[in-house]
Design a protein around this motif. Structure first.
Motif, PDB file in Angstrom:
ATOM      1  N   UNK A   1       0.847  -1.191   0.000  1.00  0.00           N
ATOM      2  CA  UNK A   1       0.000   0.000   0.000  1.00  0.00           C
ATOM      3  C   UNK A   1       0.887   1.248   0.000  1.00  0.00           C
ATOM      4  N   UNK A   2       0.461   2.287  -0.712  1.00  0.00           N
ATOM      5  CA  UNK A   2       1.245   3.520  -0.737  1.00  0.00           C
ATOM      6  C   UNK A   2       0.409   4.689  -0.229  1.00  0.00           C
ATOM      7  N   UNK A   3       1.108   5.682   0.266  1.00  0.00           N
ATOM      8  CA  UNK A   3       0.477   6.925   0.716  1.00  0.00           C
ATOM      9  C   UNK A   3       0.984   8.019  -0.211  1.00  0.00           C
ATOM     10  N   UNK A   4       0.062   8.706  -0.882  1.00  0.00           N
ATOM     11  CA  UNK A   4       0.451   9.771  -1.807  1.00  0.00           C
ATOM     12  C   UNK A   4      -0.026  11.119  -1.267  1.00  0.00           C
ATOM     13  N   UNK A   5       0.913  12.030  -1.129  1.00  0.00           N
ATOM     14  CA  UNK A   5       0.611  13.376  -0.634  1.00  0.00           C
ATOM     15  C   UNK A   5       1.068  14.369  -1.693  1.00  0.00           C
ATOM     16  N   UNK A   6       0.195  15.290  -2.056  1.00  0.00           N
ATOM     17  CA  UNK A   6       0.579  16.262  -3.074  1.00  0.00           C
ATOM     18  C   UNK A   6       0.563  17.669  -2.493  1.00  0.00           C
TER      19      UNK A   6
ATOM     20  N   UNK B   1      -2.121  17.444   0.427  1.00  0.00           N
ATOM     21  CA  UNK B   1      -3.432  16.931   0.036  1.00  0.00           C
ATOM     22  C   UNK B   1      -3.343  15.442  -0.280  1.00  0.00           C
ATOM     23  N   UNK B   2      -4.463  14.745  -0.046  1.00  0.00           N
ATOM     24  CA  UNK B   2      -4.493  13.319  -0.388  1.00  0.00           C
ATOM     25  C   UNK B   2      -4.916  13.140  -1.849  1.00  0.00           C
ATOM     26  N   UNK B   3      -5.156  11.893  -2.231  1.00  0.00           N
ATOM     27  CA  UNK B   3      -5.490  11.609  -3.631  1.00  0.00           C
ATOM     28  C   UNK B   3      -6.818  12.237  -4.041  1.00  0.00           C
ATOM     29  N   UNK B   4      -7.711  12.535  -3.051  1.00  0.00           N
ATOM     30  CA  UNK B   4      -8.992  13.194  -3.369  1.00  0.00           C
ATOM     31  C   UNK B   4      -8.873  14.709  -3.296  1.00  0.00           C
TER      32      UNK B   4
ATOM     33  N   UNK C   1       3.391  15.986   9.088  1.00  0.00           N
ATOM     34  CA  UNK C   1       2.483  15.638  10.175  1.00  0.00           C
ATOM     35  C   UNK C   1       1.065  15.551   9.622  1.00  0.00           C
ATOM     36  N   UNK C   2       0.454  14.384   9.805  1.00  0.00           N
ATOM     37  CA  UNK C   2      -0.917  14.160   9.351  1.00  0.00           C
ATOM     38  C   UNK C   2      -1.797  14.052  10.588  1.00  0.00           C
TER      39      UNK C   2
ATOM     40  N   UNK D   1       3.988  19.113  -6.601  1.00  0.00           N
ATOM     41  CA  UNK D   1       4.896  18.083  -6.139  1.00  0.00           C
ATOM     42  C   UNK D   1       4.108  16.943  -5.533  1.00  0.00           C
ATOM     43  N   UNK D   2       4.740  15.784  -5.486  1.00  0.00           N
ATOM     44  CA  UNK D   2       4.064  14.618  -4.940  1.00  0.00           C
ATOM     45  C   UNK D   2       5.055  13.762  -4.161  1.00  0.00           C
ATOM     46  N   UNK D   3       4.662  13.402  -2.956  1.00  0.00           N
ATOM     47  CA  UNK D   3       5.449  12.485  -2.133  1.00  0.00           C
ATOM     48  C   UNK D   3       4.715  11.152  -2.103  1.00  0.00           C
ATOM     49  N   UNK D   4       5.379  10.101  -2.536  1.00  0.00           N
ATOM     50  CA  UNK D   4       4.759   8.772  -2.510  1.00  0.00           C
ATOM     51  C   UNK D   4       5.550   7.899  -1.551  1.00  0.00           C
ATOM     52  N   UNK D   5       4.862   7.402  -0.531  1.00  0.00           N
ATOM     53  CA  UNK D   5       5.525   6.617   0.519  1.00  0.00           C
ATOM     54  C   UNK D   5       4.981   5.199   0.484  1.00  0.00           C
TER      55      UNK D   5
END
Lengths: 190, 234
Positions: B42-47, B92-95, B128-129, B216-220
């Motif tokens: 599973x990945x976490x994408x933050x933009x 921001x999340x994917x939505x 921080x989320x 930009x996008x951070x994918x973890x």
């Protein structure tokens, strides 16, 4: 004459390649680290932040607490309990050597306080603080991660607020004192 | 005298040929595919917006083409931090819902080697989320293909601007596969070590103000199982 021109072209290519190889494109200004050896192992390094002159940003939901004043802090519900601060960070000689962030929040009813210290010429430290203050007004935390010079180091960081009592006209209100203790990981002798 | 002029002219032409060769080096390619894009985990994408004016705070030495934001924010003018920028952004999340806060410190790297197509930046993120926790991302970024494909064309353009669509991974390490290293500090991320990749999508860039339209996008890559649960099972 044409031969001289082509010789110049070859020399120009060689000189440009040599210059790009030998001359540093980036040269970070480096302040000498002021580190002392702890009697029971590890090293100490002290930093401080002069408040308010080293404060870059304060983001919090309390009205009027924003810095700079025109800061647009998110007002959505998830951000209501957050307080994020950015600072310049100084060494024991009072020279600015890096930047730092401090985040305070509540997670499952418990306080979360985390620091990131970033020193451009050296690396960065990530510290997770124990929210309970200790005797003497200290708060202590564990170094969770470090990059470059700090990679592989364990240790701790303490924070303490010290009010200025000098009454000098240009003195800060006070300073946040940070003291890092670095402990290297044990390595096998074989 | 004419031989001296020929030699000097040759030197200049040689230097220009070399510079052109370095810039157009076909062996340095954009990295659009990361190990995380083909993971089963599973990945976490933050933009976030990569435009300074859209950030909460963006500060640097004040002499960069990217102006600090807001206008009166303290600038990083002291010599040891002159090549550093500090940014606080809404994530921001994917939505496209705001889910957290990201603070990024970036400094130009002394390991930069333009001969090898490496324009390196050492950077760290603190993310921080709310409701989930915080983590720390350390990485070295390579902006060479970004400079070659976006910045140089903008300077060559008569309008001093570039428009198009550029997508690339800027993360170049410290992971062996060119991934960043994420250390979980609190909440659900506590105790986890994870790989991550940061990528940029640029649509417009100006030689006067830097990125005009960019994200930009951070994918973890999230761990499939918590290490504490793993050790309990063992």
């Amino acid at each position: 004459m044409l031969k001289t021109f082509f010789l110049g072209v070859l020399l120009g290519i060689a000189a440009a390649a040599g210059a790009l190889y030998a001359l540093p494109v980036v040269d970070q200004q480096r302040e000498a680290s002021i580190i002392s050896v702890a009697p029971n192992g590890g090293n100490f390094e002290a930093f401080h932040i002069n408040v308010p002159m080293d404060r870059i940003m304060t983001g919090a939901s309390e009205p009027g607490s924003e810095l700079p004043a025109s800061l647009e802090w998110p007002t959505a519900e998830p951000f209501s309990g957050l307080r994020a601060e950015l600072f310049k960070i100084r060494n024991a000689r009072d020279s600015v050597i890096g930047v730092a962030s401090r985040m305070a929040a509540q997670e499952d009813g418990a306080d979360v306080i985390e620091w990131v210290l970033h020193f451009p010429a050296r690396g960065s430290l990530y510290v997770n603080m124990d929210p309970a203050a200790q005797e003497g007004g200290f708060r202590s935390g564990a170094i969770r991660a470090g990059s470059r010079e700090f990679a592989g180091l364990n240790g701790s960081l303490t924070e303490r607020w010290k009010t200025d009592t000098s009454n000098d006209i240009d003195a800060p209100d006070g300073r946040i004192e940070l003291q890092a203790r670095y402990v290297g990981e044990l390595e096998s002798s074989e | 005298m004419k031989y001296l002029i020929s030699l000097v002219l040759g030197l200049v032409v040689g230097a220009v040929i070399f510079a052109t060769g370095v810039i157009l080096n076909p062996f340095v390619e954009s990295r659009n595919l990361s190990p995380i894009s083909v993971t089963d985990s599973q990945t976490l994408t933050l933009s976030y917006s990569a435009v300074a004016a859209n950030s909460i705070v963006h500060t640097n030495n004040g002499e960069s083409r990217i102006l600090p934001h807001p206008e009166k924010v303290l600038q990083l003018w002291e010599a040891p931090i002159r090549q550093t920028s500090a940014v606080a952004s809404l994530l921001h999340d994917a939505r496209n819902q705001p889910v957290g806060l990201g603070i990024k410190f970036s400094s130009t790297s002394e390991r930069t080697r333009l001969l090898n197509g490496e324009a390196l930046v050492d950077s760290v993120w603190y993310v921080y989320l709310p409701g989930r926790g915080g983590f720390f991302v350390e990485q070295s970024e390579n902006y060479w293909t970004y400079v070659r494909d976006v910045v140089f064309p903008a300077y060559r353009s008569a309008s001093n601007a570039w428009k198009g669509s550029w997508l690339g991974n800027v993360t170049a390490g410290p992971g062996a596969l060119g991934t960043a290293r994420v250390t979980g500090g609190s909440g659900e991320f506590q105790g986890n070590i994870m790989p991550a990749v940061e990528s940029l999508i640029v649509r417009a860039w100006s030689a006067k103000t830097g990125p005009v339209a960019a994200d930009g996008r951070l994918t973890i890559e999230l761990p499939s199982i918590n290490p504490e649960e793993q050790s309990a099972q063992d």
